[in-house]
Design a protein around this motif. Structure first.
Motif, PDB file in Angstrom:
ATOM      1  N   THR A  41      -8.535 -10.955  14.371  1.00 49.33           N
ATOM      2  CA  THR A  41      -8.301  -9.590  13.894  1.00 49.33           C
ATOM      3  C   THR A  41      -6.904  -9.402  13.305  1.00 49.33           C
ATOM      4  N   LEU A  42      -6.128 -10.492  13.227  1.00 45.30           N
ATOM      5  CA  LEU A  42      -4.768 -10.367  12.704  1.00 45.30           C
ATOM      6  C   LEU A  42      -4.723  -9.787  11.288  1.00 45.30           C
ATOM      7  N   PRO A  43      -5.587 -10.207  10.346  1.00 48.99           N
ATOM      8  CA  PRO A  43      -5.528  -9.591   9.010  1.00 48.99           C
ATOM      9  C   PRO A  43      -5.724  -8.077   9.039  1.00 48.99           C
ATOM     10  N   VAL A  44      -6.615  -7.588   9.903  1.00 44.77           N
ATOM     11  CA  VAL A  44      -6.833  -6.140  10.001  1.00 44.77           C
ATOM     12  C   VAL A  44      -5.567  -5.452  10.512  1.00 44.77           C
ATOM     13  N   GLY A  45      -4.949  -6.043  11.519  1.00 40.14           N
ATOM     14  CA  GLY A  45      -3.721  -5.463  12.048  1.00 40.14           C
ATOM     15  C   GLY A  45      -2.585  -5.510  11.046  1.00 40.14           C
ATOM     16  N   LEU A  46      -2.520  -6.591  10.256  1.00 39.76           N
ATOM     17  CA  LEU A  46      -1.421  -6.731   9.296  1.00 39.76           C
ATOM     18  C   LEU A  46      -1.520  -5.732   8.142  1.00 39.76           C
ATOM     19  N   VAL A  47      -2.722  -5.254   7.843  1.00 39.99           N
ATOM     20  CA  VAL A  47      -2.838  -4.167   6.864  1.00 39.99           C
ATOM     21  C   VAL A  47      -2.016  -2.971   7.328  1.00 39.99           C
ATOM     22  N   VAL A  48      -2.127  -2.661   8.608  1.00 40.20           N
ATOM     23  CA  VAL A  48      -1.396  -1.505   9.140  1.00 40.20           C
ATOM     24  C   VAL A  48       0.090  -1.809   9.252  1.00 40.20           C
ATOM     25  N   VAL A  49       0.438  -3.062   9.556  1.00 37.46           N
ATOM     26  CA  VAL A  49       1.850  -3.449   9.561  1.00 37.46           C
ATOM     27  C   VAL A  49       2.455  -3.235   8.180  1.00 37.46           C
ATOM     28  N   GLY A  50       1.741  -3.656   7.142  1.00 35.68           N
ATOM     29  CA  GLY A  50       2.217  -3.414   5.780  1.00 35.68           C
ATOM     30  C   GLY A  50       2.386  -1.944   5.482  1.00 35.68           C
ATOM     31  N   THR A  51       1.459  -1.140   5.994  1.00 36.81           N
ATOM     32  CA  THR A  51       1.570   0.308   5.807  1.00 36.81           C
ATOM     33  C   THR A  51       2.826   0.853   6.454  1.00 36.81           C
ATOM     34  N   VAL A  52       3.065   0.451   7.686  1.00 36.35           N
ATOM     35  CA  VAL A  52       4.249   0.939   8.409  1.00 36.35           C
ATOM     36  C   VAL A  52       5.536   0.531   7.693  1.00 36.35           C
ATOM     37  N   LEU A  53       5.596  -0.712   7.255  1.00 36.49           N
ATOM     38  CA  LEU A  53       6.804  -1.195   6.585  1.00 36.49           C
ATOM     39  C   LEU A  53       7.065  -0.468   5.270  1.00 36.49           C
ATOM     40  N   ALA A  54       6.006  -0.009   4.615  1.00 40.22           N
ATOM     41  CA  ALA A  54       6.166   0.596   3.288  1.00 40.22           C
ATOM     42  C   ALA A  54       6.328   2.105   3.320  1.00 40.22           C
ATOM     43  N   ILE A  55       6.073   2.750   4.449  1.00 36.68           N
ATOM     44  CA  ILE A  55       6.103   4.211   4.481  1.00 36.68           C
ATOM     45  C   ILE A  55       7.480   4.762   4.115  1.00 36.68           C
ATOM     46  N   LYS A  56       8.511   4.242   4.762  1.00 37.78           N
ATOM     47  CA  LYS A  56       9.861   4.757   4.507  1.00 37.78           C
ATOM     48  C   LYS A  56      10.290   4.519   3.062  1.00 37.78           C
ATOM     49  N   PRO A  57      10.148   3.289   2.519  1.00 34.24           N
ATOM     50  CA  PRO A  57      10.488   3.096   1.106  1.00 34.24           C
ATOM     51  C   PRO A  57       9.655   3.988   0.169  1.00 34.24           C
ATOM     52  N   ALA A  58       8.359   4.190   0.489  1.00 36.05           N
ATOM     53  CA  ALA A  58       7.505   4.998  -0.383  1.00 36.05           C
ATOM     54  C   ALA A  58       7.968   6.446  -0.417  1.00 36.05           C
ATOM     55  N   THR A  59       8.248   7.027   0.753  1.00 39.02           N
ATOM     56  CA  THR A  59       8.684   8.425   0.769  1.00 39.02           C
ATOM     57  C   THR A  59      10.087   8.567   0.184  1.00 39.02           C
ATOM     58  N   TRP A  60      10.943   7.558   0.399  1.00 38.50           N
ATOM     59  CA  TRP A  60      12.291   7.585  -0.187  1.00 38.50           C
ATOM     60  C   TRP A  60      12.200   7.588  -1.708  1.00 38.50           C
ATOM     61  N   LEU A  61      11.357   6.730  -2.258  1.00 36.42           N
ATOM     62  CA  LEU A  61      11.199   6.673  -3.713  1.00 36.42           C
ATOM     63  C   LEU A  61      10.576   7.953  -4.260  1.00 36.42           C
ATOM     64  N   MET A  62       9.588   8.488  -3.558  1.00 38.18           N
ATOM     65  CA  MET A  62       8.947   9.722  -4.016  1.00 38.18           C
ATOM     66  C   MET A  62       9.937  10.872  -4.078  1.00 38.18           C
ATOM     67  N   GLU A  63      10.843  10.913  -3.121  1.00 42.48           N
ATOM     68  CA  GLU A  63      11.835  11.980  -3.098  1.00 42.48           C
ATOM     69  C   GLU A  63      12.777  11.886  -4.293  1.00 42.48           C
ATOM     70  N   ARG A  64      12.982  10.681  -4.797  1.00 42.79           N
ATOM     71  CA  ARG A  64      13.985  10.480  -5.847  1.00 42.79           C
ATOM     72  C   ARG A  64      13.406  10.325  -7.250  1.00 42.79           C
ATOM     73  N   VAL A  65      12.237   9.707  -7.368  1.00 42.93           N
ATOM     74  CA  VAL A  65      11.690   9.487  -8.716  1.00 42.93           C
ATOM     75  C   VAL A  65      10.389  10.238  -8.960  1.00 42.93           C
ATOM     76  N   GLY A  66       9.866  10.898  -7.922  1.00 37.15           N
ATOM     77  CA  GLY A  66       8.630  11.645  -8.089  1.00 37.15           C
ATOM     78  C   GLY A  66       7.429  10.894  -7.527  1.00 37.15           C
ATOM     79  N   ARG A  67       6.382  11.645  -7.231  1.00 38.95           N
ATOM     80  CA  ARG A  67       5.216  11.066  -6.581  1.00 38.95           C
ATOM     81  C   ARG A  67       4.415  10.163  -7.523  1.00 38.95           C
TER      82      ARG A  67
END
Length: 394
Positions: A41-67
């Protein structure tokens, strides 16, 4: 609803396919390629790990360059996911499969922000309905994701799931086109916001309402992910149900996750958020009882349908409640923190599902969800008894 909301519904229907796609075949293909079943089940779990790692950069970029720009980047990551998965299938490489899962999670981190973009495209009183409409796109994803996973190359083929992953890349490309052509940044309502503005986070988090909102989404998502991740492996490997039975259970489960969005806005208006979230909590408890009582196809199906409904009521309820606890200038920081906690909990649950199933069996695994559901109930009681908040209308 404005055009932006419908564009996001269509984009969600395609871009969200990565989630049910990987949930369905991730553990099955992982079992074929992983060195032992504990890692299946590691690939399924790693999808969520990727999500967690990308949340902060995604919201940071959205705040500065737009959604919109970040949404397009997320779709590109979805395309890359499909191509990497194709290569992993061709080479029979478990590390490449895991890398594809992580990249897929980064794209999903952006997709999860669609609901906030939709809420910001409508007046405040329509925010709950806008979020629910976007989640309706998951109905298409619930059917399409597993169907793509089953096209052309099953687990008994020479290169299992190769054409499936390539099909996922094509679907993500269509999502990119829809966002590029249809989404209008000018459709977002103008709100005064300065990067880093507003109150300190500890002050925001002192409000019990915020914790009730976060726990609804985080615990609901964690319990759902924990049980859902283990289901295909339990059905096909532990119990002996066939591949198609497992596919139908996952499809109907994910449809049950999103179909209640048709009435979520109405429920918020008629019964209010506390009762709707309580119903979601009870549905999740009902899932645990059903799942622990038997291992027939109908036990799995009814339990997973209840789990989907419970997730929807908790997630939509938490998403609608959260904006009541922050100011507009604080929205990106609080939204980012919320999603980090939500998908961090989901990642932990998904990553531990395979080991829990191996050690405790299906019945023991589902019973592990009970303490967390009780915790959310306690946090809801704390919010409702300690915080004086006006009634929340959609």
């Amino acid at each position: 609803m404005p055009l932006n909301v419908w564009v996001l519904v269509a984009a969600q229907a395609l871009a969200m396919c990565t989630a049910p796609f990987v949930v369905f075949i991730g553990s099955i293909q992982g079992r074929l390629l992983a060195p032992s079943i504990e890692y299946a089940t590691l690939p399924v779990g790693l999808v969520v790990v990727g999500t967690v790692l990308a949340i902060k950069p995604a919201t940071w970029l959205m705040e500065r360059v737009g959604r919109k720009q970040v949404m397009l980047l997320g779709a590109v990551m979805g395309i890359l996911t499909g191509l990497l998965g194709t290569l992993a299938s061709w080479q029979g490489s478990f590390p490449l499969l895991c890398l594809a899962a992580v990249i897929g999670g980064t794209g999903l981190a952006v997709v999860h922000q669609y609901r906030f973009a939709a809420m910001e495209s409508v007046p405040t009183e329509l925010a709950g309905s806008a979020a629910a409409r976007v989640l309706l796109g998951g109905l298409v994803a619930a059917w399409l994701g597993p169907e793509i996973a089953g096209i052309g190359s099953g687990p008994d083929e020479a290169f299992p799931f190769l054409t499936s992953w390539f099909g996922l890349a094509i679907v993500q490309g269509v999502a990119l086109i829809i966002l590029a052509a249809g989404y209008r940044a000018r459709g977002e309502l103008v709100r005064e916001s300065q990067p880093g503005g507003g109150r300190p986070l500890p002050e925001v988090l002192a409000n019990p309402l915020v914790w009730a909102a976060i726990s609804a989404a985080a615990i609901g998502y964690a319990v759902m992910s924990f049980i859902m991740t283990a289901t295909p492996l339990s059905m096909t490997e532990s119990v002996g149900h066939d591949f198609d039975d497992a596919k139908r259970v996952i499809q109907l489960h994910i449809m049950a996750m999103y179909l209640p969005s048709l009435i979520s806005g109405w429920l918020i208006r008629v019964v209010g958020l506390p009762l709707m979230m309580t119903a979601g909590l009870l549905a999740c408890l009902g899932c645990v009882l059903l799942a622990a009582s038997g291992i027939s196809f109908h036990h799995y199906l009814s339990a997973l349908v209840l789990l989907g409904i419970g997730w929807n009521f908790l997630f939509v309820g938490g998403t609608t409640l959260l904006p009541r606890g922050y100011r507009e200038s604080e929205r990106f920081r609080v939204q980012g923190l919320n999603d980090m906690l939500v998908f961090g909990a989901q990642a932990t649950a998904a990553l531990s599902a395979g080991a829990a199933l191996s050690w405790l069996g299906w019945g023991g695994l589902v019973m592990l969800a009970v303490p967390f559901l009780v915790l959310h109930g306690v946090l809801m009681i704390f919010w409702l008894t300690r915080a004086r908040t006006p009634e929340i209308a959609d």
